[in-house]
Scaffold this active site. Structure first.
Site, PDB file in Angstrom:
ATOM      1  N   HIS A 169     -40.273 -30.843  39.969  1.00  0.00           N
ATOM      2  CA  HIS A 169     -40.104 -31.669  41.167  1.00  0.00           C
ATOM      3  C   HIS A 169     -41.460 -32.175  41.641  1.00  0.00           C
ATOM      4  O   HIS A 169     -42.457 -31.471  41.567  1.00  0.00           O
ATOM      5  CB  HIS A 169     -39.399 -30.908  42.294  1.00  0.00           C
ATOM      6  N   ASP A 202     -37.103 -32.276  51.704  1.00  0.00           N
ATOM      7  CA  ASP A 202     -37.369 -30.845  51.547  1.00  0.00           C
ATOM      8  C   ASP A 202     -36.754 -30.089  52.727  1.00  0.00           C
ATOM      9  O   ASP A 202     -36.848 -30.522  53.880  1.00  0.00           O
ATOM     10  CB  ASP A 202     -38.878 -30.584  51.480  1.00  0.00           C
ATOM     11  N   ILE A 203     -36.122 -28.965  52.435  1.00  0.00           N
ATOM     12  CA  ILE A 203     -35.437 -28.183  53.475  1.00  0.00           C
ATOM     13  C   ILE A 203     -36.440 -27.537  54.435  1.00  0.00           C
ATOM     14  O   ILE A 203     -36.093 -27.171  55.553  1.00  0.00           O
ATOM     15  CB  ILE A 203     -34.526 -27.117  52.812  1.00  0.00           C
ATOM     16  N   HIS A 233     -43.397 -33.118  44.933  1.00  0.00           N
ATOM     17  CA  HIS A 233     -43.427 -33.129  46.401  1.00  0.00           C
ATOM     18  C   HIS A 233     -44.087 -34.438  46.831  1.00  0.00           C
ATOM     19  O   HIS A 233     -45.176 -34.773  46.340  1.00  0.00           O
ATOM     20  CB  HIS A 233     -44.303 -31.996  46.944  1.00  0.00           C
ATOM     21  N   GLN A 264     -45.233 -22.305  42.144  1.00  0.00           N
ATOM     22  CA  GLN A 264     -43.922 -22.935  41.958  1.00  0.00           C
ATOM     23  C   GLN A 264     -42.841 -21.906  42.285  1.00  0.00           C
ATOM     24  O   GLN A 264     -42.859 -20.788  41.752  1.00  0.00           O
ATOM     25  CB  GLN A 264     -43.774 -23.420  40.507  1.00  0.00           C
ATOM     26  N   ASN A 277     -46.296 -28.530  41.671  1.00  0.00           N
ATOM     27  CA  ASN A 277     -46.696 -27.143  41.468  1.00  0.00           C
ATOM     28  C   ASN A 277     -46.126 -26.668  40.131  1.00  0.00           C
ATOM     29  O   ASN A 277     -44.994 -27.006  39.786  1.00  0.00           O
ATOM     30  CB  ASN A 277     -46.166 -26.262  42.605  1.00  0.00           C
TER      31      ASN A 277
HETATM   32  P1  AMP Z   1     -42.271 -25.334  44.909  1.00  0.00           P
HETATM   33  O1  AMP Z   1     -42.956 -24.213  45.635  1.00  0.00           O
HETATM   34  O2  AMP Z   1     -43.225 -26.407  44.444  1.00  0.00           O
HETATM   35  O3  AMP Z   1     -41.403 -24.815  43.789  1.00  0.00           O
HETATM   36  O4  AMP Z   1     -41.365 -26.048  45.978  1.00  0.00           O
HETATM   37  C1  AMP Z   1     -40.008 -25.864  46.120  1.00  0.00           C
HETATM   38  C2  AMP Z   1     -39.578 -26.621  47.353  1.00  0.00           C
HETATM   39  O5  AMP Z   1     -38.172 -26.709  47.357  1.00  0.00           O
HETATM   40  C3  AMP Z   1     -39.998 -25.962  48.665  1.00  0.00           C
HETATM   41  O6  AMP Z   1     -40.816 -26.854  49.408  1.00  0.00           O
HETATM   42  C4  AMP Z   1     -38.671 -25.667  49.355  1.00  0.00           C
HETATM   43  O7  AMP Z   1     -38.734 -25.849  50.749  1.00  0.00           O
HETATM   44  C5  AMP Z   1     -37.742 -26.659  48.688  1.00  0.00           C
HETATM   45  N1  AMP Z   1     -36.344 -26.280  48.669  1.00  0.00           N
HETATM   46  C6  AMP Z   1     -35.817 -25.100  48.274  1.00  0.00           C
HETATM   47  N2  AMP Z   1     -34.481 -25.120  48.392  1.00  0.00           N
HETATM   48  C7  AMP Z   1     -34.156 -26.348  48.864  1.00  0.00           C
HETATM   49  C8  AMP Z   1     -32.927 -26.995  49.204  1.00  0.00           C
HETATM   50  N3  AMP Z   1     -31.732 -26.360  49.081  1.00  0.00           N
HETATM   51  N4  AMP Z   1     -32.954 -28.263  49.674  1.00  0.00           N
HETATM   52  C9  AMP Z   1     -34.147 -28.896  49.817  1.00  0.00           C
HETATM   53  N5  AMP Z   1     -35.323 -28.357  49.501  1.00  0.00           N
HETATM   54  C10 AMP Z   1     -35.343 -27.090  49.041  1.00  0.00           C
END
Ligand code: AMP
Ligand code: ZN
Length: 114
Positions: A100, A30-31, A102, A94, A87
């Site tokens: 995805h 995760d970024i 986590h 989400q 989520n």
């Molecule tokens: P959600 O809130 O469950 O939709 O989580 C989305 C997740 O994606 C968040 O924890 C972000 O930090 C992660 N995310 C968004 N863009 C990227 C990316 N380019 N590379 C890795 N993780 C990402």
């Protein structure tokens, strides 16, 4: 989906720190990690969220979780465990509309979620 950030990662158009990849899924860090270990396991198929799963996708979700638990162990979290979270939609907060999981570990998690 052309405007989906995770589909762009799958297509190699956006870089990601990949943990592994096969023909149907990819896992990457995760970024914006919220724990010492925090990665995402996603299907290559663009499924918007768990509520919009088609019946045929059910076995795929099982394989995603299997990969998630294998990788959490590989990341050194077998003894203490961690957290697996999906989520979904607005109340689930989400933010990326591509299914995805986590996977988090490396510290105790709080409960209940805020
Ligand atoms: P959600 O809130 O469950 O939709 O989580 C989305 C997740 O994606 C968040 O924890 C972000 O930090 C992660 N995310 C968004 N863009 C990227 C990316 N380019 N590379 C890795 N993780 C990402
Ligand atoms: Zn997508």
């Amino acid at each position: 989906m052309s405007d989906c950030i995770f589909c762009k990662i799958i297509a190699g158009e956006i870089p990601a720190k990949k943990l592994c990849e096969d023909d149907e899924m990819i896992a990457f860090h995760d970024i914006n990690p919220v724990a010492p270990v925090h990665f995402l396991v996603i299907p290559k198929k663009h499924i918007k969220n768990l509520l919009e799963l088609e019946a045929d996708d059910t076995p795929l979700v099982g394989r995603l979780f299997n990969k998630a638990r294998e990788l959490l162990k590989e990341q050194g979290c077998e003894e203490n465990g961690g957290r697996f979270v999906i989520n979904a939609k607005k109340h689930g907060l989400q933010t990326v509309d591509h299914l995805h999981i986590h996977v988090m570990g490396g510290r105790p998690m709080g409960w209940p979620p805020g």
